[in-house]
Design an enzyme around this catalytic site. Sequence first.
Site, PDB file in Angstrom:
ATOM      1  N   ASP A  70       0.814  -1.211   0.000  1.00  0.00           N
ATOM      2  CA  ASP A  70       0.000   0.000   0.000  1.00  0.00           C
ATOM      3  C   ASP A  70       0.855   1.272   0.000  1.00  0.00           C
ATOM      4  O   ASP A  70       0.677   2.162   0.827  1.00  0.00           O
ATOM      5  CB  ASP A  70      -0.893  -0.047   1.258  1.00  0.00           C
ATOM      6  CG  ASP A  70      -1.881   1.099   1.316  1.00  0.00           C
ATOM      7  OD1 ASP A  70      -2.349   1.539   0.257  1.00  0.00           O
ATOM      8  OD2 ASP A  70      -2.175   1.559   2.446  1.00  0.00           O
ATOM      9  N   GLU A 119       3.399  -7.969   7.766  1.00  0.00           N
ATOM     10  CA  GLU A 119       2.140  -8.623   7.403  1.00  0.00           C
ATOM     11  C   GLU A 119       2.278  -9.771   6.417  1.00  0.00           C
ATOM     12  O   GLU A 119       1.580  -9.813   5.403  1.00  0.00           O
ATOM     13  CB  GLU A 119       1.154  -7.589   6.851  1.00  0.00           C
ATOM     14  CG  GLU A 119       0.833  -6.504   7.860  1.00  0.00           C
ATOM     15  CD  GLU A 119      -0.446  -5.746   7.549  1.00  0.00           C
ATOM     16  OE1 GLU A 119      -0.858  -5.723   6.380  1.00  0.00           O
ATOM     17  OE2 GLU A 119      -1.038  -5.187   8.485  1.00  0.00           O
ATOM     18  N   ASN A 174      -0.445  -5.215  13.810  1.00  0.00           N
ATOM     19  CA  ASN A 174      -1.102  -4.198  12.982  1.00  0.00           C
ATOM     20  C   ASN A 174      -2.599  -4.466  13.109  1.00  0.00           C
ATOM     21  O   ASN A 174      -3.078  -5.505  12.640  1.00  0.00           O
ATOM     22  CB  ASN A 174      -0.695  -4.341  11.509  1.00  0.00           C
ATOM     23  CG  ASN A 174       0.778  -4.006  11.271  1.00  0.00           C
ATOM     24  OD1 ASN A 174       1.475  -3.595  12.182  1.00  0.00           O
ATOM     25  ND2 ASN A 174       1.221  -4.187  10.039  1.00  0.00           N
ATOM     26  N   TYR A 184      -6.743  -2.916  13.015  1.00  0.00           N
ATOM     27  CA  TYR A 184      -7.628  -1.849  12.529  1.00  0.00           C
ATOM     28  C   TYR A 184      -9.064  -2.042  12.998  1.00  0.00           C
ATOM     29  O   TYR A 184      -9.996  -1.791  12.248  1.00  0.00           O
ATOM     30  CB  TYR A 184      -7.532  -1.771  11.001  1.00  0.00           C
ATOM     31  CG  TYR A 184      -6.188  -1.212  10.543  1.00  0.00           C
ATOM     32  CD1 TYR A 184      -5.991   0.158  10.466  1.00  0.00           C
ATOM     33  CD2 TYR A 184      -5.120  -2.057  10.230  1.00  0.00           C
ATOM     34  CE1 TYR A 184      -4.767   0.681  10.076  1.00  0.00           C
ATOM     35  CE2 TYR A 184      -3.892  -1.542   9.844  1.00  0.00           C
ATOM     36  CZ  TYR A 184      -3.723  -0.169   9.773  1.00  0.00           C
ATOM     37  OH  TYR A 184      -2.509   0.347   9.395  1.00  0.00           O
ATOM     38  N   GLU A 213       0.869  -0.812  13.985  1.00  0.00           N
ATOM     39  CA  GLU A 213      -0.086  -0.059  13.169  1.00  0.00           C
ATOM     40  C   GLU A 213      -1.436  -0.067  13.857  1.00  0.00           C
ATOM     41  O   GLU A 213      -1.882  -1.090  14.373  1.00  0.00           O
ATOM     42  CB  GLU A 213      -0.260  -0.675  11.769  1.00  0.00           C
ATOM     43  CG  GLU A 213       0.922  -0.463  10.850  1.00  0.00           C
ATOM     44  CD  GLU A 213       0.719  -1.022   9.437  1.00  0.00           C
ATOM     45  OE1 GLU A 213      -0.439  -1.137   8.998  1.00  0.00           O
ATOM     46  OE2 GLU A 213       1.731  -1.340   8.793  1.00  0.00           O
ATOM     47  N   TRP A 258      -0.399   4.366  12.740  1.00  0.00           N
ATOM     48  CA  TRP A 258      -0.283   4.398  11.283  1.00  0.00           C
ATOM     49  C   TRP A 258      -1.060   5.577  10.760  1.00  0.00           C
ATOM     50  O   TRP A 258      -2.252   5.604  10.949  1.00  0.00           O
ATOM     51  CB  TRP A 258      -0.818   3.097  10.675  1.00  0.00           C
ATOM     52  CG  TRP A 258      -0.466   2.945   9.231  1.00  0.00           C
ATOM     53  CD1 TRP A 258      -1.303   3.093   8.163  1.00  0.00           C
ATOM     54  CD2 TRP A 258       0.820   2.631   8.699  1.00  0.00           C
ATOM     55  NE1 TRP A 258      -0.612   2.893   6.987  1.00  0.00           N
ATOM     56  CE2 TRP A 258       0.693   2.609   7.293  1.00  0.00           C
ATOM     57  CE3 TRP A 258       2.076   2.391   9.273  1.00  0.00           C
ATOM     58  CZ2 TRP A 258       1.780   2.349   6.450  1.00  0.00           C
ATOM     59  CZ3 TRP A 258       3.137   2.120   8.440  1.00  0.00           C
ATOM     60  CH2 TRP A 258       2.966   2.095   7.043  1.00  0.00           C
TER      61      TRP A 258
HETATM   62  C1  GCB Z   1      -1.397  -2.303   6.620  1.00  0.00           C
HETATM   63  C2  GCB Z   1      -0.111  -2.190   5.909  1.00  0.00           C
HETATM   64  C3  GCB Z   1       0.201  -0.762   5.502  1.00  0.00           C
HETATM   65  C4  GCB Z   1      -1.064  -0.095   4.989  1.00  0.00           C
HETATM   66  C5  GCB Z   1      -2.077  -0.069   6.101  1.00  0.00           C
HETATM   67  C6  GCB Z   1      -3.399   0.572   5.689  1.00  0.00           C
HETATM   68  O1  GCB Z   1      -1.686  -3.233   7.291  1.00  0.00           O
HETATM   69  O2  GCB Z   1       0.964  -2.735   6.630  1.00  0.00           O
HETATM   70  O3  GCB Z   1       1.204  -0.779   4.533  1.00  0.00           O
HETATM   71  O4  GCB Z   1      -0.818   1.186   4.499  1.00  0.00           O
HETATM   72  O5  GCB Z   1      -2.359  -1.364   6.509  1.00  0.00           O
HETATM   73  O6  GCB Z   1      -3.559   1.771   5.846  1.00  0.00           O
HETATM   74  O7  GCB Z   1      -4.268  -0.143   5.209  1.00  0.00           O
END
Ligand code: GCB
Length: 608
Positions: free
Chosen positions: A167, A419, A473, A475, A513, A558
């Site tokens: 990404d 990842e 990481n 989210y 992240e 992040w």
């Molecule tokens: C991740 C990746 C990172 C992305 C991020 C995202 O898990 O490691 O490279 O930019 O998520 O923002 O989705």
Amino acid sequence: MNNKSLLYPVVSTSRRVVSLDGMWRFSFDAKSEGVEANWANGLPESISMPVPASFCDFFTDKESREYCGDFWYETDFFVPGEWSGKDIAIRFGSATHHARVFVNGVEVAQHEGGFLPFDAVVTDIVRYNQFNRLSVLLNNELNEHMLPAGNTTVLSNGKKVAAPYFDFYNYAGIHRPVKLMALPTERILDYSVKHRLTAEGAEVDYTVTTNGDHEVTVELYDGTTKVAEATGKEGTLVVKDAKLWNVHAAYLYNIVIRIHDGSAVVDEYTEKVGIRTFEIKDGHFLLNGKPVYLRGFGKHEDADIRGRGLDLATVKRDYELMKWIGANCFRTSHYPYAEELYQMADEEGFLIIDEVPAVGFMESTMNFLAANQGNGKKVGWFEKETTPQLLANHKDALTDMIGRDKNHASVIAWSILNEPQCTSEGTEAYFKTLFDLAHELDPQKRPRTYAVVMMSLPNNSKGQQFADFISLNRYYGWYVMGGMGIVDAEAAFRKEMNGWAQVLNGRPMIFTEYGADTMPSEHKLPSVMWSQEYQNEYLDMNHNVFDSYDFVQGELVWNFADFQTTEGILRVNGNKKGIFTRQRQPKDAAFLFRARWTSLPLDYKGNQ
Ligand code: GCB
């Protein structure tokens, strides 16, 4: 004799360094005809192109910006006559991704990988007191056995397109400084330091590698005062009352290494070094024996216009912002950064988790953004035909990253992958090889980690057993259960954390992240996803979770700043998870972090 050296170029009594940065000549080579047509002896047509910089964002037409394939850089350099008798070398801080280097039409080096230095010794090829031609053939295509991993597709009009499995935008060019060097033929190739604290001060065990047999001395200076010295290629510098290197309170000594031939100094190399220890004990990170809670960012080398090219002005601004916000750590996601950034971290007392470009190691629909990625077949990433070649490249990159960065006080850990898909059988053998290699190569035996992807859970990850600390990481509240679902996100997050608690066995965990895309233009009360208000709510929820688990010993959000990615339906001209905009101005979240990080003690959750 292997003369390979990753030492940062410095001027000394025995060494000369001239910068070759500036405006070079540039040409695309879409038909890959340049080698055959002898372009190494002069480009038939060219435009001007600054070095260092990515070529991409200068162009005003899309075909050039998105160009994928071969391209050439060319310049002329003068070799002073008084350098004869020395070895002449040309050193690239990096060139992305595959490079072939020619001097006066003769090929002198090839290099794979766009994020680490390499050089070419050209003593027998250069003409003294004259201009010489330096030509570099680069290629920015992606494939599944390179770091970072991706794919190259071909459009119906025959044009190649890079399809990253990662990404961030596939910037390419000569991204870091190029140096012409005159070096003594018998010279220092490498050195390493390892620190030990004692009742009287500190002891620094060192090794020096040279390509000859003459005597080596090593001295340590505090300013102009010599504080320790030793003789031999291996030894110990005893530093009484050593001033230790600390977070935001860096102290640097000068190490001076010399080769002697009788009374003559054959070679001299100097660099700044900080004395500190770093280890993991009882679930804590200990810097000089004292607990430190990591706070900061995953970053990118990314800025307007110059792309991924080193820009010291941006570097300076980033460090000022990181100091203002109260950060003490960053991960070099997703590749080793320019050496100048580590030097600055050494000076400013920042901690670095140094990451090799092992990203995109996943066969998945999430292979970022473009629909043409992933072939839909379910094959474990580490059981592919490409795996042996990938492993070889990965070992090379890890070796060079540790070789380059091992003496920085700022570097506290190695991140060996980002990842990866690590639920399949091949994971263990692949991971073991690399984690063992990192330990073998690093005299300081820094802790090793990798960033664990969302789907990788304590009960199905075959990689986590190798990590000295766990880096997640996550989210929750963004990619999963966002918006009103954030309540359920928190519950699911806590459930996962309780699972990790069972497998940590005394290892600390950090977040490498967590973040939410946020448009700096959007405000909304009550919040909606993408608004600045939602970013803050998301962060508060995540911090509540972190604060309720003692084993969480760090938080790297992040991302530091918005950054460019490939265009696609999940990205609005780039990834917008920045706490700062791409122009390095604060979003509302920056003030949330400043309040939090400047009030958390350095040793937060450190009571042992
Ligand atoms: C991740 C990746 C990172 C992305 C991020 C995202 O898990 O490691 O490279 O930019 O998520 O923002 O989705």
